[in-house]
Design a protein around this motif. Sequence first.
Motif, mmCIF file in Angstrom:
data_model
loop_
_atom_site.group_PDB
_atom_site.id
_atom_site.type_symbol
_atom_site.label_atom_id
_atom_site.label_comp_id
_atom_site.label_asym_id
_atom_site.label_seq_id
_atom_site.Cartn_x
_atom_site.Cartn_y
_atom_site.Cartn_z
ATOM 1 N N SER A 296 8.382 71.002 -2.835
ATOM 2 C CA SER A 296 8.900 70.850 -2.153
ATOM 3 C C SER A 296 8.820 72.772 -2.617
ATOM 4 O O SER A 296 8.830 73.137 -1.414
ATOM 5 C CB SER A 296 10.319 71.057 -1.294
ATOM 6 O OG SER A 296 10.347 69.277 -1.633
ATOM 7 N N GLU B 253 10.329 68.846 4.464
ATOM 8 C CA GLU B 253 11.090 67.491 3.523
ATOM 9 C C GLU B 253 12.018 67.389 4.429
ATOM 10 O O GLU B 253 12.830 67.908 4.534
ATOM 11 C CB GLU B 253 11.696 67.899 2.412
ATOM 12 C CG GLU B 253 12.061 66.925 2.008
ATOM 13 C CD GLU B 253 12.440 66.951 0.388
ATOM 14 O OE1 GLU B 253 11.345 67.501 -0.729
ATOM 15 O OE2 GLU B 253 13.162 67.255 -0.140
ATOM 16 N N ASP C 5 5.532 67.976 4.013
ATOM 17 C CA ASP C 5 6.347 67.163 2.560
ATOM 18 C C ASP C 5 7.141 65.877 2.770
ATOM 19 O O ASP C 5 8.176 66.000 3.780
ATOM 20 C CB ASP C 5 7.323 68.661 1.779
ATOM 21 C CG ASP C 5 8.255 68.832 1.507
ATOM 22 O OD1 ASP C 5 8.223 67.297 0.094
ATOM 23 O OD2 ASP C 5 8.691 69.163 0.901
ATOM 24 N N GLU C 6 6.296 65.092 2.043
ATOM 25 C CA GLU C 6 7.101 63.154 1.928
ATOM 26 C C GLU C 6 7.014 63.217 3.206
ATOM 27 O O GLU C 6 8.580 62.833 3.728
ATOM 28 C CB GLU C 6 8.287 63.841 1.223
ATOM 29 C CG GLU C 6 8.011 64.236 0.154
ATOM 30 C CD GLU C 6 9.351 63.850 -0.687
ATOM 31 O OE1 GLU C 6 9.728 62.260 -1.177
ATOM 32 O OE2 GLU C 6 9.999 64.581 -1.972
HETATM 33 MG MG LIG Z 1 10.881 67.675 -2.324
#
Ligand SMILES: [Mg+2]
Lengths: 296, 234
Positions: free
Chosen positions: B41, B83, B159-160
Amino acid sequence: MDSFLQQFYQQLVNGISLGSIYALIALGYTMVYGIIRLINFAHGDIYMLGAYVAFFATTVFKLPFFPALIAAMVVSALVGVTIERFAYRPLRNAPKIAVLITAIGVSLFLEYGGMLAVSPQPRTFPALLPTGIFHIGGVVINSYQIIILAVSLILMAILTYIVHRTKIGKAMRAVSFDNDAARLMGIDVDRVISFTFAIGSALAAAAGVLVGIYYNSIDPLMGIMPGLKAFVAAVLGGIGILPGAMLGGVIMGVVEAMVSGFISSTFRDAAAFGILILILLFRPSGLLGKNVREKV
Amino acid sequence: MLKIEDINVYYGAIHALKGISLEVPEGEIVTLIGANGAGKSTTLRTISGLLKPRTGTITFEGKNIAGSPAQDIVKQGVSQVPEGRRIFANMSVLENLELGAYIRSDSKGIAQDLENVFQRFPRLRERKSQVAGTLSGGEQQMLAMGRALMSRPRLLLLDEPSMGLAPLLVKEIFAIIKEINASGTTILLVEQNANMALSIAQKAYVLETGRITLSGTAKELSESEAVRKAYLGG
Ligand SMILES: [Mg+2]
Ligand SMILES: Nc1ncnc2c1ncn2[C@@H]1O[C@H](COP(=O)(O)OP(=O)(O)OP(=O)(O)O)[C@@H](O)[C@H]1O
């Protein structure tokens, strides 16, 4: 009408008009808090500044009420933005306590700088508007109270429109909700913060002008008490929440008027701060606030 | 298209990225995988301008954007789905999407892209005026992606995106990522779900405690012994 009810309605009228002043100031506290989590202690002094700008606009430049009000709002907005730019922005990443102390410093600077610039003597605010008294079922309403309420409602309606319908208003809400997410949208957060100070200061200035007209006396320390009470109003409604500031302001005004009318005006201020203690004890997030932990 | 060279990023005294270099060629999906706290991140936040690298350069389409303000980076065409989605939960779905188009003023193009987002995520159209905070996790992820697309990015940082979603939804999200890429958007995908990420990416980097330890084509990495052991469960 029996005298108790009559007195009640009378104080209700007085309270709503006083309360709309508190609401206008409280909006600035709450907007600035919402966006940078700062209690801007200099906010009450912006209200004083607004009253003085209108005073000089009407006495020196002979402007009528409405242009003087606009002038006061514009000048105060510029001063508010300047204060943010030079006093608060350099401390954006500093500990909160440093910014808070700076705000107190700015407040003292405006109060005592104001005394130096315009003398500590109270000034008589010129009567800019026709006075009239209306009797409605034994309740006395004067024309200034109507004007205070009308101007406050119009300004609050404009503010609500800006915050909910315009692009910059949406950006304000976004920054206040999640600063980093707002930056990822391409929002220039510094610009939004400046804009917030401009609007908050303009509203406080309008409140200052209205009070000048109502009590026809202004002085450099006039912002301290209303500033504190508007702060209580913002906390009462739920700090960071705009309708909360409006509601909190009106409740504060009405409670104060009721205490003055039914008990004694010496207890007026005690009542205001009693409210602060009660709200902090029983509902720290305010009347309209949700009980959530502060974001970090 | 994007080239990161030897960046060092700190949180106060914590040295989070220790001389990272990576490259994202135009048109591809590149994935960055790694364990919790590796700095994935942090890498994306640095590209987006939320963090400034102390040293090193980040070049996007030939221009050094390291240390530029976040809004300038969005304007250059880099958008991020952060995220945890970070949608504006107190605003409506439509307002969230409008904020995604904040840097634009071509109302026709915005309307067109809004239509595109609704076509890609039909559930968002149905919930247009619903408060975003009341959406399900999967819908929130779709909203976050739709919102990022509203700026019409050329590079999309994810992000994820699979975090906290049921397997079926994860599949759906990955299919959508492939579609977005097929329609011309370059993608840098951060994932803990290495299997899925490697299956759609062309290139991959492995990040461990602030350093790139492995890189190669997605195929190479998914066959590598070290990666299989650490990230693919054997
Ligand atoms: Mg992260
Ligand atoms: N705001 C912060 N302040 C201090 N340290 C931080 C901060 N954010 C991240 N870190 C540290 O930087 C390192 C990298 O964090 P980062 O969030 O980039 O990891 P990540 O790879 O995204 O992990 P995850 O998979 O859990 O999301 C971690 O050691 C973390 O503790």
